[in-house]
Motif scaffolding. Structure first.
Motif, PDB file in Angstrom:
ATOM      1  N   TYR A 143       0.830  -1.210   0.000  1.00 21.64           N
ATOM      2  CA  TYR A 143       0.000   0.000   0.000  1.00 21.64           C
ATOM      3  C   TYR A 143       0.866   1.263   0.000  1.00 21.64           C
ATOM      4  CZ  TYR A 143      -4.197  -2.771   0.979  1.00 21.64           C
ATOM      5  OH  TYR A 143      -5.245  -3.663   0.888  1.00 21.64           O
ATOM      6  N   VAL A 163       3.230   4.521  -1.392  1.00 23.97           N
ATOM      7  CA  VAL A 163       2.957   5.630  -2.311  1.00 23.97           C
ATOM      8  C   VAL A 163       3.214   5.198  -3.754  1.00 23.97           C
ATOM      9  CG1 VAL A 163       3.638   7.976  -2.967  1.00 23.97           C
ATOM     10  CG2 VAL A 163       3.522   7.339  -0.549  1.00 23.97           C
ATOM     11  N   GLU A 179      -5.206   8.693  -5.103  1.00 31.64           N
ATOM     12  CA  GLU A 179      -4.876   8.139  -3.795  1.00 31.64           C
ATOM     13  C   GLU A 179      -3.381   7.897  -3.647  1.00 31.64           C
ATOM     14  OE1 GLU A 179      -6.097   4.497  -0.745  1.00 31.64           O
ATOM     15  OE2 GLU A 179      -7.218   4.792  -2.610  1.00 31.64           O
ATOM     16  N   LYS A 180      -2.828   8.447  -2.587  1.00 29.93           N
ATOM     17  CA  LYS A 180      -1.472   8.157  -2.119  1.00 29.93           C
ATOM     18  C   LYS A 180      -0.431   8.300  -3.229  1.00 29.93           C
ATOM     19  CE  LYS A 180       0.354   5.401   1.673  1.00 29.93           C
ATOM     20  NZ  LYS A 180       0.310   4.149   2.438  1.00 29.93           N
ATOM     21  N   GLY A 233      -4.301  11.347   0.671  1.00 32.98           N
ATOM     22  CA  GLY A 233      -2.860  11.168   0.696  1.00 32.98           C
ATOM     23  C   GLY A 233      -2.210  11.724  -0.549  1.00 32.98           C
ATOM     24  N   PRO A 263      -1.750   5.916   8.667  1.00 36.68           N
ATOM     25  CA  PRO A 263      -0.987   6.471   7.542  1.00 36.68           C
ATOM     26  C   PRO A 263      -0.663   7.942   7.775  1.00 36.68           C
ATOM     27  CG  PRO A 263      -3.294   6.383   6.975  1.00 36.68           C
ATOM     28  CD  PRO A 263      -3.158   5.697   8.307  1.00 36.68           C
TER      29      PRO A 263
END
Length: 272
Positions: free
Chosen positions: A159, A161, A190-191, A212, A236
């Motif tokens: 999960y 970046v 996302e991220k 994120g 996170p």
């Protein structure tokens, strides 16, 4: 610098596009049931996402993969009954749209007809372009989702970046443009690195909502249970907890147990 907010009695796809044009940030949160949806809607959140994250926070699965279309419809219909103002976007779950555009359309139609949701969200870029177009041609609004796409967790293996390397960043930018051209009304990022998310948001005319992904996008989304501190294992970097309900609820329930054991509850005033 704050921006004057336009009051929307009912938030629509058009409303959030106007928010981007007017420089007003878009607020988005998840909800999965009637009671929570009613609270979130009443607090003024613009978009409620009935996320496949229900697989994690409601059902206890390790990933989002196990949740079914029937379960998503159940959660979405519960949410829709609780809202007056917010735009309700429903995730198409894993396996309901990736392999066949016709299957994707059937899944989206079921969500719209059986839950009363206002739009659907799909994860991915050019790989699912045909599914997106088939759904859009039926008049169903579509929100895209790029960057970390949890339904592809076994492909990524982590999960962490996404899009830190140039090749993946360029693909993400191309996919965002493709989603815009295809007719998606918004994109979740996302991220991914904040500078990349900002670049994408500035390069497309549709709203970009981040999780994120820094503050340079058009709005933000969080999982409600994380924001409220009902979860405590998940920490996170992007998460801001606005409450710590896990501790408060544990204390309250523990007090109830003590009161029952000691016969303090119910007392005479609490009895008929």
């Amino acid at each position: 610098m704050s921006v004057a907010k336009k009051e929307y009695k009912k938030v629509t796809v058009k409303s959030i596009q106007e928010m981007k044009q007017n420089g007003e940030k878009i607020s988005m949160l998840t909800a999965y049931d009637y009671t929570m949806a009613k609270i979130v809607d009443g607090a003024g959140v613009d978009v409620i996402l009935v996320g496949d994250s229900a697989s994690n926070v409601m059902a206890g699965h390790e990933t989002t993969l196990p949740i079914t279309l029937d379960q998503m419809i159940y959660h979405a219909s519960s949410v829709v009954r609780g809202i007056d103002r917010a735009l309700v976007v429903v995730d198409l779950p894993f396996g309901s749209y990736q392999s066949d555009p016709k299957e994707a359309l059937r899944s989206a139609i079921r969500i719209m007809k059986e839950s009363g949701g206002h739009a659907v969200k799909l994860e991915g870029g050019k790989e699912i372009k045909d599914s997106i177009k088939r759904i859009l041609h039926a008049g169903i609004p579509v929100m895209g989702h790029l960057g970390l796409t949890p339904q592809s967790i076994y492909k990524f293996g982590t999960y962490t970046v996404r899009a830190k390397e140039d090749e993946e960043a360029e693909k993400l930018k191309a996919d965002a443009k493709m989603l815009e051209r295809s007719g998606c009304f918004a994109i979740v990022l996302e991220k991914i690195p904040a500078h990349l998310a900002k670049e994408v948001a500035e390069s497309v005319s549709i709203p970009v909502i981040g999780i994120g992904a820094g503050g340079g996008v058009d709005g933000q989304v969080l999982v409600l249970h994380d924001l409220l501190g009902m979860t405590h294992e998940f920490n996170p970097r992007f998460l801001r907890r606005y409450m710590h309900l896990y501790d408060d609820m544990t204390k309250a329930i523990g007090q109830y147990v003590d009161d029952v054991k000691s016969t303090d509850f119910p007392n005479e005033e609490e009895s008929y």
